[in-house]
Design a protein around this motif. Structure first.
Motif, PDB file in Angstrom:
ATOM      1  N   THR A  48       0.735  -1.134  -0.127  1.00  0.00           N
ATOM      2  CA  THR A  48       0.011   0.157   0.112  1.00  0.00           C
ATOM      3  C   THR A  48       0.883   1.348   0.145  1.00  0.00           C
ATOM      4  OG1 THR A  48      -0.170  -0.079   2.365  1.00  0.00           O
ATOM      5  CG2 THR A  48      -1.839  -1.363   1.300  1.00  0.00           C
ATOM      6  N   ASP A  49       0.303   2.327  -0.125  1.00  0.00           N
ATOM      7  CA  ASP A  49       1.004   3.826  -0.077  1.00  0.00           C
ATOM      8  C   ASP A  49       1.482   3.948   1.356  1.00  0.00           C
ATOM      9  OD1 ASP A  49       0.504   4.232  -3.042  1.00  0.00           O
ATOM     10  OD2 ASP A  49      -1.228   5.392  -2.593  1.00  0.00           O
ATOM     11  N   GLU A  50       0.596   3.504   2.186  1.00  0.00           N
ATOM     12  CA  GLU A  50       1.357   3.808   3.715  1.00  0.00           C
ATOM     13  C   GLU A  50       2.383   2.814   4.028  1.00  0.00           C
ATOM     14  OE1 GLU A  50      -2.761   4.709   3.262  1.00  0.00           O
ATOM     15  OE2 GLU A  50      -2.005   2.863   2.597  1.00  0.00           O
ATOM     16  N   ILE A  51       2.614   1.752   3.430  1.00  0.00           N
ATOM     17  CA  ILE A  51       3.761   0.785   3.737  1.00  0.00           C
ATOM     18  C   ILE A  51       4.853   1.489   3.021  1.00  0.00           C
ATOM     19  CG2 ILE A  51       5.050  -1.336   3.107  1.00  0.00           C
ATOM     20  CD1 ILE A  51       2.235  -2.704   3.841  1.00  0.00           C
ATOM     21  N   CYS A  52       4.726   1.933   1.701  1.00  0.00           N
ATOM     22  CA  CYS A  52       5.647   2.607   0.648  1.00  0.00           C
ATOM     23  C   CYS A  52       6.208   3.914   1.525  1.00  0.00           C
ATOM     24  CB  CYS A  52       5.409   2.890  -0.582  1.00  0.00           C
ATOM     25  SG  CYS A  52       4.907   1.738  -1.690  1.00  0.00           S
ATOM     26  N   GLU A  53       5.664   4.585   2.273  1.00  0.00           N
ATOM     27  CA  GLU A  53       5.996   5.954   2.758  1.00  0.00           C
ATOM     28  C   GLU A  53       6.527   5.704   4.108  1.00  0.00           C
ATOM     29  OE1 GLU A  53       2.508   7.959   2.877  1.00  0.00           O
ATOM     30  OE2 GLU A  53       2.282   8.403   0.720  1.00  0.00           O
ATOM     31  N   CYS A  54       6.509   4.305   4.743  1.00  0.00           N
ATOM     32  CA  CYS A  54       7.189   4.036   5.966  1.00  0.00           C
ATOM     33  C   CYS A  54       8.766   3.500   5.725  1.00  0.00           C
ATOM     34  CB  CYS A  54       6.234   2.975   6.606  1.00  0.00           C
ATOM     35  SG  CYS A  54       6.964   2.826   8.473  1.00  0.00           S
ATOM     36  N   ASP A  55       9.513   4.429   5.838  1.00  0.00           N
ATOM     37  CA  ASP A  55      10.985   3.879   5.556  1.00  0.00           C
ATOM     38  C   ASP A  55      11.270   2.827   6.497  1.00  0.00           C
ATOM     39  OD1 ASP A  55      10.909   5.563   3.713  1.00  0.00           O
ATOM     40  OD2 ASP A  55      12.276   7.023   4.678  1.00  0.00           O
TER      41      ASP A  55
END
Length: 363
Positions: A341-348
């Motif tokens: 998800t976008d949320e996972i992609c944004e969580c470094d």
């Protein structure tokens, strides 16, 4: 006994090794006439250390077997004040050999009490990434583009030493000393190989995540997730290695990990299957609180293998249950998936955990 002391030409001298100042670190290697300390002899020890701005090599050479005790005693005294010893497979051979010899001669085993960085032991878990014929020190030197004068290996030199004991000559002595000198100098020169170990253990930052679409051999559209990584320490040579859906490649400060994605429908399995009914007509499970309103002819008590709901999306594989919720193709599959998800992609932080997870699976 012969003792030599020479200055080493070391380029790009490290300031610290394993967070220890270089001036407190000693590099060592031993030469023996075999593997068993009970019926073979130790005839040469090399020790490199930093003195001021220079790197220096001390060598202790036993001209006969009776001098073995002398070189062990002098070496033990020389290393006593160092805070870190560095070797190549020293924990596998050198220290155990020295321990037995010290016991034989009633010499305190000082080197065994000093913290020890074994480059071979650090590197070995990640050997698949380098694709080398073997992991002897010389091969690591070749991988890094390091040249050495010595053309022999330790096994070759056993007979040279035995000949020297019987008929001492300058040429044979120089061959023996040169081999050991190149081994010890090589230990300092191959330190950059540890940059890979640091990287594999999480020594990198995430640069970006890209999704790459392409046509697979069967004509369908496939997708890869490309994770661009920046190593904390530059990787001196290119590595490229693939395993299953994972492919890692790069050098210097640019590395990418490509992960083949699963696109389509997967199943989410409920753990408390006894609280669910399976609806065969709809191929899904529903909680009993909801299934109570479904006709009994259209529901059955769920089992672990059919207690699921379905979801369509883009998923990444994981090889243990790292990120939840996780999905599977079938219940008994060892590989599970999580939705990208976008949320996972944004969580470094989460992505970095996943990168380390993938590297550990590849090794």
């Amino acid at each position: 006994m012969i003792r030599t002391n020479i200055k080493l030409d070391i380029s790009n001298s490290p300031e610290t090794i394993n967070n220890v100042p270089a001036s407190d670190v000693a590099f060592f290697d031993i030469e023996t006439t075999g593997f068993s300390p009970n019926n073979t002899n130790l005839y040469l020890i090399g020790l490199a250390y930093k003195s001021g701005n220079d790197w220096v090599l001390d060598q202790w050479f036993a001209e006969n077997t009776a001098e073995e005790v002398l070189i062990i005693r002098e070496f033990s005294e020389a290393v006593a004040d160092y805070k870190l010893l560095v070797s190549y497979n020293g924990l596998g051979f050198d220290t155990s050999y020295l321990r037995e010899k010290c016991r034989t001669y009633d010499i305190p085993f000082i080197s065994g009490k000093i913290p020890h960085l074994d480059i071979y032991r650090q590197l070995f878990p990640y050997k698949k990434f380098f694709k080398l014929e073997n992991y002897k020190q010389k091969n690591i030197e070749r991988f890094l583009g390091i040249h050495r004068e010595d053309i022999y290996n330790g096994g070759d030199l056993i007979n040279y030493y035995r000949d020297y004991v019987k008929y001492p000559d300058e040429r044979t002595k120089n061959i023996l000393l040169q081999h050991n000198a190149d081994d010890v100098k090589g230990l300092i020169s191959i330190l950059p190989i540890l940059s890979y170990v640091t990287f594999f253990k999480g020594g990198f930052e995430l640069s970006q995540v890209d999704i790459q679409r392409y046509e697979s051999p069967d004509g369908s559209v496939a997708m890869d997730a490309i994770f661009d990584l920046i190593p904390i320490n530059p990787l001196p040579r290119l590595i490229a290695y693939g395993y299953g859906p994972l492919y890692l490649s790069g050098r210097d400060k640019k590395v990418s990990l490509k992960v083949t994605m699963y696109t389509g429908e997967l199943k989410f399995y409920y753990s408390d299957y006894k609280d669910y009914y399976y609806l065969p007509a709809e191929d899904m499970a529903v909680h009993k609180s909801v299934a109570f309103f479904v006709d009994k002819d259209y529901r059955v008590q769920a089992k672990a293998a059919n207690c699921y709901s379905k979801k369509t999306g883009r998923f990444l594989p994981q090889f243990s249950e790292l990120i939840e919720p996780f999905f599977k193709i079938e219940f008994h599959d060892k590989i599970s998936y999580f939705e990208l998800t976008d949320e996972i992609c944004e969580c470094d932080t989460l992505i970095k955990r996943y990168m380390i997870h993938c590297i550990n699976h590849m090794k």
